[in-house]
Motif scaffolding. Structure first.
Motif, PDB file in Angstrom:
ATOM      1  N   VAL A  46       0.794  -1.293   0.102  1.00  0.00           N
ATOM      2  CA  VAL A  46      -0.061   0.101  -0.002  1.00  0.00           C
ATOM      3  C   VAL A  46       0.913   1.323  -0.042  1.00  0.00           C
ATOM      4  N   ALA A  47       1.064   1.786  -1.378  1.00  0.00           N
ATOM      5  CA  ALA A  47       1.945   2.929  -1.375  1.00  0.00           C
ATOM      6  C   ALA A  47       1.104   4.246  -1.254  1.00  0.00           C
ATOM      7  N   LEU A  48       1.594   5.139  -0.430  1.00  0.00           N
ATOM      8  CA  LEU A  48       0.864   6.402  -0.241  1.00  0.00           C
ATOM      9  C   LEU A  48       2.040   7.671  -0.953  1.00  0.00           C
ATOM     10  N   ASP A  49       1.544   8.483  -1.496  1.00  0.00           N
ATOM     11  CA  ASP A  49       2.249   9.406  -2.181  1.00  0.00           C
ATOM     12  C   ASP A  49       2.278  10.769  -0.921  1.00  0.00           C
ATOM     13  N   LEU A 120       3.440  -0.904   3.969  1.00  0.00           N
ATOM     14  CA  LEU A 120       2.967   0.369   3.631  1.00  0.00           C
ATOM     15  C   LEU A 120       4.291   0.980   3.299  1.00  0.00           C
ATOM     16  N   ALA A 121       4.253   1.717   2.026  1.00  0.00           N
ATOM     17  CA  ALA A 121       5.263   2.522   1.620  1.00  0.00           C
ATOM     18  C   ALA A 121       5.056   4.079   1.235  1.00  0.00           C
ATOM     19  N   SER A 143      -2.029   4.108 -11.276  1.00  0.00           N
ATOM     20  CA  SER A 143      -2.813   5.226 -10.957  1.00  0.00           C
ATOM     21  C   SER A 143      -2.537   5.521  -9.437  1.00  0.00           C
ATOM     22  N   TRP A 144      -2.860   6.871  -9.336  1.00  0.00           N
ATOM     23  CA  TRP A 144      -2.992   7.319  -7.694  1.00  0.00           C
ATOM     24  C   TRP A 144      -4.154   7.939  -7.267  1.00  0.00           C
ATOM     25  N   VAL A 145      -4.656   7.210  -6.448  1.00  0.00           N
ATOM     26  CA  VAL A 145      -6.211   7.805  -6.122  1.00  0.00           C
ATOM     27  C   VAL A 145      -6.210   8.289  -4.795  1.00  0.00           C
TER      28      VAL A 145
END
Length: 179
Positions: A46-49, A120-121, A143-145
């Motif tokens: 689960v990658a979060l920007d 988590l990244a 995609s980034w959502v």
């Protein structure tokens, strides 16, 4: 003990899985139980920007068709964190500076032995040596959502993959989104 295995034989195997057929005695009496075992654990990322958006990949699964998922894959025998980092680069062309193990889970535990690790990244940046899109996995889009929209995608059925839903739930708990 509720279950007793009277006999067990491997009926199929390849480099990813083995399938065995067990003769069992269980709560309902005697029967046959089929069990799929993953050769190596799986990893989910689960990658979060920085804008609190989640990285999702859209791919074509042989078994279920089009699927929206978090980046994931097999460990191929290496340490789960190394596998998670490798899979993230392979599937997205991105790298993360911060990695947190969120938890362990099992998939379809009524018929499989399939250990899985969820990470988590954060601190996302482009990876110098790879562009996304493993051809063999059929990845069509990265995609980034926004996190709230990802929850809506689960609620309305656009995200149907159970392991992705579980991984996102681990992340939501860790981030305090379910309180």
């Amino acid at each position: 003990m509720i279950w007793q295995t009277r006999d067990s034989k491997i009926v199929y195997e390849n480099r990813w899985i083995s399938v065995r057929e067990d003769q069992v005695t269980g709560p309902g009496g005697d029967g046959i139980y089929g069990v799929v075992t993953l050769r190596h654990p799986a990893v989910f990322v689960v990658a979060l920007d920085a804008s609190d958006r989640v990285c999702l990949v859209t791919l074509d699964r042989y078994t279920t068709g089009r699927s929206i998922e978090v980046p994931a894959g097999g460990t191929d025998g290496e340490d789960p964190i190394i596998a998670a980092q490798r899979e993230f680069v392979e599937e997205t062309g991105l790298h993360a500076d911060e990695w947190t193990l969120l938890g362990e889970m099992t998939a379809l535990n009524g018929v499989t032995v399939a250990p899985e690790f969820v990470f988590l990244a954060r601190g996302i940046r482009a990876h110098a040596s790879r562009t996304h899109g493993q051809t063999e996995e059929g990845i069509q889009d990265v995609s980034w959502v926004p996190f709230p929209e990802v929850v809506e995608m689960i609620a309305d059925g656009r995200i149907r993959d159970g392991e992705t839903i579980a991984a996102l739930t681990y992340a939501a708990i860790h981030l305090g989104r379910l309180r």
